[in-house]
Design a protein around this motif. Structure first.
Motif, mmCIF file in Angstrom:
data_model
loop_
_atom_site.group_PDB
_atom_site.id
_atom_site.type_symbol
_atom_site.label_atom_id
_atom_site.label_comp_id
_atom_site.label_asym_id
_atom_site.label_seq_id
_atom_site.Cartn_x
_atom_site.Cartn_y
_atom_site.Cartn_z
ATOM 1 N N GLU A 41 -3.634 6.055 -7.386
ATOM 2 C CA GLU A 41 -4.828 5.548 -6.721
ATOM 3 C C GLU A 41 -4.909 4.035 -6.885
ATOM 4 O O GLU A 41 -4.255 3.445 -7.749
ATOM 5 C CB GLU A 41 -6.088 6.200 -7.302
ATOM 6 C CG GLU A 41 -6.337 5.848 -8.752
ATOM 7 C CD GLU A 41 -7.563 6.538 -9.313
ATOM 8 O OE1 GLU A 41 -7.972 7.574 -8.757
ATOM 9 O OE2 GLU A 41 -8.115 6.044 -10.318
ATOM 10 N N PHE A 42 -5.714 3.403 -6.045
ATOM 11 C CA PHE A 42 -5.965 1.969 -6.094
ATOM 12 C C PHE A 42 -7.442 1.746 -6.385
ATOM 13 O O PHE A 42 -8.303 2.448 -5.859
ATOM 14 C CB PHE A 42 -5.593 1.300 -4.763
ATOM 15 C CG PHE A 42 -4.120 1.274 -4.482
ATOM 16 C CD1 PHE A 42 -3.338 0.217 -4.912
ATOM 17 C CD2 PHE A 42 -3.514 2.311 -3.775
ATOM 18 C CE1 PHE A 42 -1.979 0.188 -4.645
ATOM 19 C CE2 PHE A 42 -2.159 2.286 -3.504
ATOM 20 C CZ PHE A 42 -1.386 1.227 -3.939
ATOM 21 N N THR A 89 -0.459 -4.525 -10.507
ATOM 22 C CA THR A 89 -1.652 -5.283 -10.136
ATOM 23 C C THR A 89 -1.328 -6.149 -8.934
ATOM 24 O O THR A 89 -0.253 -6.779 -8.868
ATOM 25 C CB THR A 89 -2.138 -6.165 -11.307
ATOM 26 O OG1 THR A 89 -2.370 -5.342 -12.452
ATOM 27 C CG2 THR A 89 -3.412 -6.896 -10.938
ATOM 28 N N TYR A 90 -2.259 -6.183 -8.003
ATOM 29 C CA TYR A 90 -2.131 -7.026 -6.802
ATOM 30 C C TYR A 90 -3.397 -7.869 -6.700
ATOM 31 O O TYR A 90 -4.457 -7.495 -7.206
ATOM 32 C CB TYR A 90 -1.962 -6.167 -5.538
ATOM 33 C CG TYR A 90 -0.840 -5.161 -5.619
ATOM 34 C CD1 TYR A 90 0.444 -5.484 -5.203
ATOM 35 C CD2 TYR A 90 -1.072 -3.865 -6.106
ATOM 36 C CE1 TYR A 90 1.471 -4.546 -5.266
ATOM 37 C CE2 TYR A 90 -0.053 -2.943 -6.178
ATOM 38 C CZ TYR A 90 1.220 -3.290 -5.753
ATOM 39 O OH TYR A 90 2.230 -2.369 -5.827
ATOM 40 N N TYR A 132 0.835 -1.200 0.000
ATOM 41 C CA TYR A 132 0.000 0.000 0.000
ATOM 42 C C TYR A 132 0.868 1.247 0.000
ATOM 43 O O TYR A 132 1.904 1.311 0.670
ATOM 44 C CB TYR A 132 -0.917 0.001 1.222
ATOM 45 C CG TYR A 132 -1.900 1.141 1.271
ATOM 46 C CD1 TYR A 132 -2.931 1.232 0.349
ATOM 47 C CD2 TYR A 132 -1.798 2.127 2.249
ATOM 48 C CE1 TYR A 132 -3.836 2.276 0.396
ATOM 49 C CE2 TYR A 132 -2.704 3.164 2.319
ATOM 50 C CZ TYR A 132 -3.716 3.236 1.374
ATOM 51 O OH TYR A 132 -4.615 4.284 1.426
ATOM 52 N N MET A 160 -6.647 -6.010 -7.087
ATOM 53 C CA MET A 160 -6.442 -4.580 -6.878
ATOM 54 C C MET A 160 -5.501 -4.051 -7.963
ATOM 55 O O MET A 160 -4.485 -4.681 -8.261
ATOM 56 C CB MET A 160 -5.838 -4.314 -5.494
ATOM 57 C CG MET A 160 -6.598 -4.941 -4.335
ATOM 58 S SD MET A 160 -8.125 -4.069 -3.969
ATOM 59 C CE MET A 160 -7.491 -2.490 -3.455
ATOM 60 N N ARG A 161 -5.842 -2.917 -8.546
ATOM 61 C CA ARG A 161 -5.022 -2.312 -9.588
ATOM 62 C C ARG A 161 -4.520 -0.954 -9.133
ATOM 63 O O ARG A 161 -5.304 -0.097 -8.725
ATOM 64 C CB ARG A 161 -5.807 -2.176 -10.884
ATOM 65 C CG ARG A 161 -4.951 -1.677 -12.049
ATOM 66 C CD ARG A 161 -5.701 -1.683 -13.364
ATOM 67 N NE ARG A 161 -6.801 -0.739 -13.378
ATOM 68 C CZ ARG A 161 -8.083 -1.087 -13.426
ATOM 69 N NH1 ARG A 161 -8.425 -2.362 -13.437
ATOM 70 N NH2 ARG A 161 -9.039 -0.160 -13.444
ATOM 71 N N LYS A 162 -3.202 -0.778 -9.216
ATOM 72 C CA LYS A 162 -2.593 0.514 -8.920
ATOM 73 C C LYS A 162 -2.444 1.278 -10.234
ATOM 74 O O LYS A 162 -1.884 0.756 -11.207
ATOM 75 C CB LYS A 162 -1.221 0.319 -8.279
ATOM 76 C CG LYS A 162 -0.545 1.616 -7.861
ATOM 77 C CD LYS A 162 0.792 1.334 -7.200
ATOM 78 C CE LYS A 162 1.460 2.621 -6.740
ATOM 79 N NZ LYS A 162 2.768 2.368 -6.072
ATOM 80 N N ASN A 197 -6.514 7.488 -2.378
ATOM 81 C CA ASN A 197 -7.439 6.768 -1.496
ATOM 82 C C ASN A 197 -7.177 7.107 -0.036
ATOM 83 O O ASN A 197 -8.131 7.197 0.766
ATOM 84 C CB ASN A 197 -7.288 5.260 -1.717
ATOM 85 C CG ASN A 197 -7.384 4.869 -3.179
ATOM 86 O OD1 ASN A 197 -6.383 4.866 -3.878
ATOM 87 N ND2 ASN A 197 -8.596 4.542 -3.645
ATOM 88 N N CYS A 240 -1.271 7.848 -1.837
ATOM 89 C CA CYS A 240 -2.280 7.714 -2.878
ATOM 90 C C CYS A 240 -3.505 8.565 -2.545
ATOM 91 O O CYS A 240 -3.684 9.044 -1.416
ATOM 92 C CB CYS A 240 -2.686 6.252 -3.058
ATOM 93 S SG CYS A 240 -3.470 5.532 -1.604
ATOM 94 N N GLN A 289 1.789 -9.546 -5.148
ATOM 95 C CA GLN A 289 1.948 -8.655 -6.288
ATOM 96 C C GLN A 289 2.037 -9.500 -7.551
ATOM 97 O O GLN A 289 2.848 -10.420 -7.647
ATOM 98 C CB GLN A 289 3.203 -7.799 -6.160
ATOM 99 C CG GLN A 289 3.441 -6.898 -7.371
ATOM 100 C CD GLN A 289 4.699 -6.061 -7.227
ATOM 101 O OE1 GLN A 289 5.185 -5.840 -6.133
ATOM 102 N NE2 GLN A 289 5.233 -5.586 -8.350
#
Length: 256
Positions: free
Chosen positions: A91-92, A121-122, A62, A105-107, A68, A66, A131
């Motif tokens: 952002e995520f 991408t996580y 994390y 989850m995409r950064k 978020n 970001c 990851q």
């Protein structure tokens, strides 16, 4: 949304001796070799689409800079797209959900309301966060593995060929028998054998004449120009040469 307890920013986890633990890797670097899992949090809260971001925020993946995190500090849901679309920066976002086992989850980096560039991408798989490797890393790993097995196959084949060549050299050293050469024809020897057979044929007596035909038997007519031993002598009036063969049809002699 239920808020989960978070550590203050001035508290850093340490060991029993009071020494500060090593800092986690910087978010955004290659962290495909590590995995995060907080079993205490999983035993306390359910893992669903509403709380998965809070669970992801506990991991070293994390990034606290970001957008978020800014929404969380303002008590706004960190995945509220109506507010994220008005901001720019890192952002995520939750791209795919298969509750309760898989969350992706995409950064990404946002430069405008409709301009977004994916970065990393996580995925959360049964409570463990990983990851995802990038595409070129996957290709490089697969190609490297294929080259390893190809090189190993060539090495094994070369070792077997060396053993075969060593056995062949031993067989050649033990056996010295010459190989049979190709047979050649000696024409002088052939002429000599023909001369011997001709001399023997001259020394042997002539073949006896064939027996006479029985009475009343008329032998069949032979080809023109051929004369058997029982045929009548040639007429002295006829020419010595065959008029058909030697003179052609235009010069045939007409007989009265």
């Amino acid at each position: 949304m239920a808020n989960t307890p978070m550590l203050p920013t001035n508290m850093v986890p340490g060991n029993m001796d009071g020494n500060t633990a090593a800092a986690p890797p910087t978010p955004g670097t290659d962290m495909t070799g590590i995995c995060f899992r907080d079993q205490l949090w999983l035993n306390t809260y359910p893992l669903d689409r509403n709380l998965v971001f809070d669970y992801f925020a506990l991991s070293p993946f994390y990034d606290y800079t970001c957008n978020n995190e800014q929404l969380r500090m303002r008590s706004i849901h960190p995945l509220d797209i109506s507010h994220l679309s008005k901001m720019t920066g890192i952002e995520f976002m939750v791209s795919e959900v298969m509750e309760p086992h898989l969350f992706v989850m995409r950064k990404q980096k946002r430069d405008g309301p409709e301009k977004v560039a994916a970065m990393l991408t996580y995925y959360v798989l049964d409570g463990s966060i990983y990851q995802a490797p990038q595409l070129f890393n996957v290709f490089a790993a697969r190609v490297g593995r294929a080259l390893y097995y190809i090189s190993k196959a060539f090495t094994t084949a070369a070792s077997k060929l060396e053993k075969v060549g060593y056995v062949d050299s031993e067989d050649e050293s033990t056996s010295h028998e010459p190989k049979p050469a190709k047979e050649t024809i000696d024409f002088k020897e052939v002429k000599r054998v023909d001369h011997i057979l001709a001399s023997l044929q001259r020394k042997l007596p002539a073949a006896p004449p064939p027996p006479p035909f029985p009475e009343g038997y008329t032998p069949p007519s032979t080809a023109e120009g051929e004369q058997g031993p029982e045929t009548e002598p040639a007429d002295p009036k006829l020419p010595a040469v065959d008029p058909i063969l030697d003179q052609g049809p235009a010069k045939r002699i007409k007989y009265a």
